[in-house]
Design a protein around this motif. Structure first.
Motif, PDB file in Angstrom:
ATOM      1  N   GLU A 271     -38.993 122.190 -75.485  1.00 43.38           N
ATOM      2  CA  GLU A 271     -38.050 122.249 -76.595  1.00 43.38           C
ATOM      3  C   GLU A 271     -38.320 121.148 -77.619  1.00 43.38           C
TER       4      GLU A 271
ATOM      5  N   LYS B 241     -41.217 119.639 -78.245  1.00 44.54           N
ATOM      6  CA  LYS B 241     -42.448 119.964 -78.971  1.00 44.54           C
ATOM      7  C   LYS B 241     -42.217 121.109 -79.943  1.00 44.54           C
ATOM      8  N   PHE B 242     -41.431 122.114 -79.526  1.00 45.17           N
ATOM      9  CA  PHE B 242     -41.117 123.228 -80.420  1.00 45.17           C
ATOM     10  C   PHE B 242     -40.423 122.723 -81.679  1.00 45.17           C
TER      11      PHE B 242
ATOM     12  N   LEU C  89     -42.922 120.455 -83.789  1.00 43.88           N
ATOM     13  CA  LEU C  89     -43.976 121.257 -84.423  1.00 43.88           C
ATOM     14  C   LEU C  89     -43.396 122.147 -85.518  1.00 43.88           C
ATOM     15  N   SER C  90     -42.240 122.751 -85.262  1.00 40.94           N
ATOM     16  CA  SER C  90     -41.594 123.579 -86.291  1.00 40.94           C
ATOM     17  C   SER C  90     -41.308 122.741 -87.531  1.00 40.94           C
TER      18      SER C  90
ATOM     19  N   GLU D 166     -43.278 123.753 -90.764  1.00 42.50           N
ATOM     20  CA  GLU D 166     -42.420 124.570 -91.623  1.00 42.50           C
ATOM     21  C   GLU D 166     -41.671 123.768 -92.679  1.00 42.50           C
TER      22      GLU D 166
ATOM     23  N   ASP E 154     -52.293 124.500 -89.187  1.00 47.58           N
ATOM     24  CA  ASP E 154     -51.287 125.372 -89.788  1.00 47.58           C
ATOM     25  C   ASP E 154     -51.578 126.854 -89.544  1.00 47.58           C
TER      26      ASP E 154
ATOM     27  N   TRP F 152     -50.417 127.895 -86.080  1.00 49.29           N
ATOM     28  CA  TRP F 152     -49.026 127.643 -85.734  1.00 49.29           C
ATOM     29  C   TRP F 152     -48.254 128.910 -85.357  1.00 49.29           C
ATOM     30  N   GLU F 153     -48.385 129.991 -86.094  1.00 49.34           N
ATOM     31  CA  GLU F 153     -47.590 131.192 -85.797  1.00 49.34           C
ATOM     32  C   GLU F 153     -47.858 131.704 -84.384  1.00 49.34           C
TER      33      GLU F 153
ATOM     34  N   LYS G 104     -46.438 129.205 -81.983  1.00 53.49           N
ATOM     35  CA  LYS G 104     -44.977 129.261 -82.023  1.00 53.49           C
ATOM     36  C   LYS G 104     -44.456 130.390 -81.135  1.00 53.49           C
TER      37      LYS G 104
ATOM     38  N   LEU H 115     -44.988 129.359 -77.573  1.00 52.52           N
ATOM     39  CA  LEU H 115     -44.025 128.321 -77.196  1.00 52.52           C
ATOM     40  C   LEU H 115     -42.630 128.903 -76.982  1.00 52.52           C
ATOM     41  N   GLN H 116     -42.229 129.824 -77.849  1.00 57.24           N
ATOM     42  CA  GLN H 116     -40.917 130.454 -77.692  1.00 57.24           C
ATOM     43  C   GLN H 116     -40.848 131.216 -76.365  1.00 57.24           C
TER      44      GLN H 116
END
Length: 158
Positions: free
Chosen positions: A71, A73-74, A77-78, A82, A136, A139-140, A143, A146-147
Motif C-alpha cells: 500500500e 509503494k502504491f 508510486l501513484s 500521476e 513512466d 507505470w500503468e 499499477k 500492484l492493485q
C-alpha cells in the motif's frame, strides 16, 4: 547505539532535508492499531529531470509480508507518476537484502545493476547497492499488477 536511537537520528536528518526541500519523509501509521509502524520517503528529487527515489523504507517486523508495504509503494508510486509526473522512480537496497530485492521486483521494479561501494554504513564498512527503477511508460502495467497484489493480500488477511 540502539536501533531505535539510529532511527530517531535518521528521522531528524530526514526532517532537516525536508526543510531544505531535498526529501519528503513519511511515517507509516497503522490506523486500526493507532501506532507508527515504520517510515519511508521520497528523496534524491530532481524536478528538472523529473526523477526521484523512494527509499529509507523500514517497517516493524510484525508488518512484514502484510499489505502495508504494498500500500505504501502504491501510494508513493501513484503520487510520483500521476501528480509529480515523474519519468523515472528509482529504488535501491543492500545487495545482501534478498527480501527487499524480491519485494522491489514484485512491484515492477526493473533490475538495473549493482553499484559497488555505493554507501558507507554506520560501522564504516562499504555497502554495495542494487538499483531498480520504474519508468513512466511502465507505470500503468505496474499499477494494475500492484492493485491486484494489494487486493489479494487484503483478501488473505480477512
Amino acid at each position: 547505539m540502539s536501533t531505535d536511537d539510529k532511527r530517531l537520528i535518521a528521522f531528524a536528518r530526514a526532517l532537516e532535508e525536508r526543510d531544505k526541500g531535498n526529501q519528503f519523509p513519511f511515517v507509516v501509521f497503522h490506523q486500526k492499531e493507532k501506532k507508527i509502524i515504520g517510515s519511508t520517503r521520497l528523496m534524491d528529487i530532481h524536478f528538472l529531470h523529473r526523477k526521484l527515489e523512494i527509499g529509507w523504507t523500514w517497517l516493524h517486523p510484525d508488518y512484514w509480508a502484510t499489505a502495508v508495504n504494498l500500500e505504501c509503494k502504491f501510494l508513493l508510486l501513484s503520487f510520483s507518476f500521476e501528480e509529480l509526473k515523474a519519468l523515472r522512480v528509482q529504488l535501491k537496497t543492500d545487495e545482501n537484502n534478498i527480501r527487499s530485492r524480491k519485494a522491489i521486483a514484485k512491484i515492477g521494479g526493473q533490475y538495473e545493476g549493482i553499484l559497488r561501494k555505493d554507501i558507507l554504513r554506520d560501522n564504516g564498512t562499504s555497502r554495495n547497492s542494487v538499483y531498480f527503477s520504474l519508468l513512466d511508460n511502465e507505470w500503468e502495467r505496474a499499477k494494475i499488477n500492484l492493485q491486484g497484489l494489494l487486493q489479494r493480500k487484503l483478501m488473505d488477511s480477512i
